[in-house]
Design an enzyme around this catalytic site. Sequence first.
Site, PDB file in Angstrom:
ATOM      1  N   HIS A   1       4.373  -4.576  -3.570  1.00 24.29           N
ATOM      2  CA  HIS A   1       4.953  -3.530  -2.727  1.00 24.29           C
ATOM      3  C   HIS A   1       4.673  -3.858  -1.267  1.00 24.29           C
ATOM      4  CE1 HIS A   1       5.021  -0.083  -5.931  1.00 24.29           C
ATOM      5  NE2 HIS A   1       5.453  -1.235  -6.425  1.00 24.29           N
TER       6      HIS A   1
ATOM      7  N   GLU B   1       3.219  -2.130   1.076  1.00 23.55           N
ATOM      8  CA  GLU B   1       1.866  -1.785   1.497  1.00 23.55           C
ATOM      9  C   GLU B   1       0.860  -2.838   1.053  1.00 23.55           C
ATOM     10  OE1 GLU B   1       3.841   2.221   0.309  1.00 23.55           O
ATOM     11  OE2 GLU B   1       4.002   0.110  -0.236  1.00 23.55           O
TER      12      GLU B   1
ATOM     13  N   CYS C   1       3.218   4.976  -3.201  1.00 27.91           N
ATOM     14  CA  CYS C   1       3.091   5.323  -4.617  1.00 27.91           C
ATOM     15  C   CYS C   1       1.595   5.421  -4.951  1.00 27.91           C
ATOM     16  CB  CYS C   1       3.766   4.245  -5.464  1.00 27.91           C
ATOM     17  SG  CYS C   1       2.871   2.676  -5.519  1.00 27.91           S
TER      18      CYS C   1
ATOM     19  N   CYS D   1      -0.320   2.085  -4.450  1.00 26.55           N
ATOM     20  CA  CYS D   1      -0.530   1.740  -3.044  1.00 26.55           C
ATOM     21  C   CYS D   1      -1.518   2.699  -2.381  1.00 26.55           C
ATOM     22  CB  CYS D   1       0.801   1.718  -2.293  1.00 26.55           C
ATOM     23  SG  CYS D   1       1.845   0.333  -2.822  1.00 26.55           S
TER      24      CYS D   1
END
Length: 149
Positions: A53, A55, A83, A86
């Site tokens: 992701h 992040e 999410c 993260c």
Amino acid sequence: MVNNNYMELALKMAELAYKHDEVPIGAVIVDENGNVISKGYNKREKTQNAINHAEIDAIQKACKKLKSWRLDNMSMYVTLKPCPMCAGAILNARIKTVYYGADSPNDSQNLCEKIMSDVNRLNHKTNLIYLKNENCENILKKYFKNKRK
């Protein structure tokens, strides 16, 4: 320190993800002096790795650059609310504040807030601040609209 220029930089990273047919999410990590430490975007399709992701990408680059897993007093600007995975990584990296530009329609139970606010067992607290940004929302809507065609 709220600075819309950092959110615009995160949006540029989201646009880069969009060009690579990734979910358009971008993240930027900034130190307490306003220096951009790292940038990241989603790379799950490219790498076929579920944890890539935006992040996580930005955190990994910042840790490598600083030669430390501790990102104390850093801020993250991300185009979509993190999410749960993260959020956990952000807490573990000790990032002080996360600014996000679009709320997640999939976060119906406010999981990100729950993770970040349940710090009684942790020695670090991360502030989560919503900076509504229509451009962050629109790029996601455009991406998923095109995917549904």
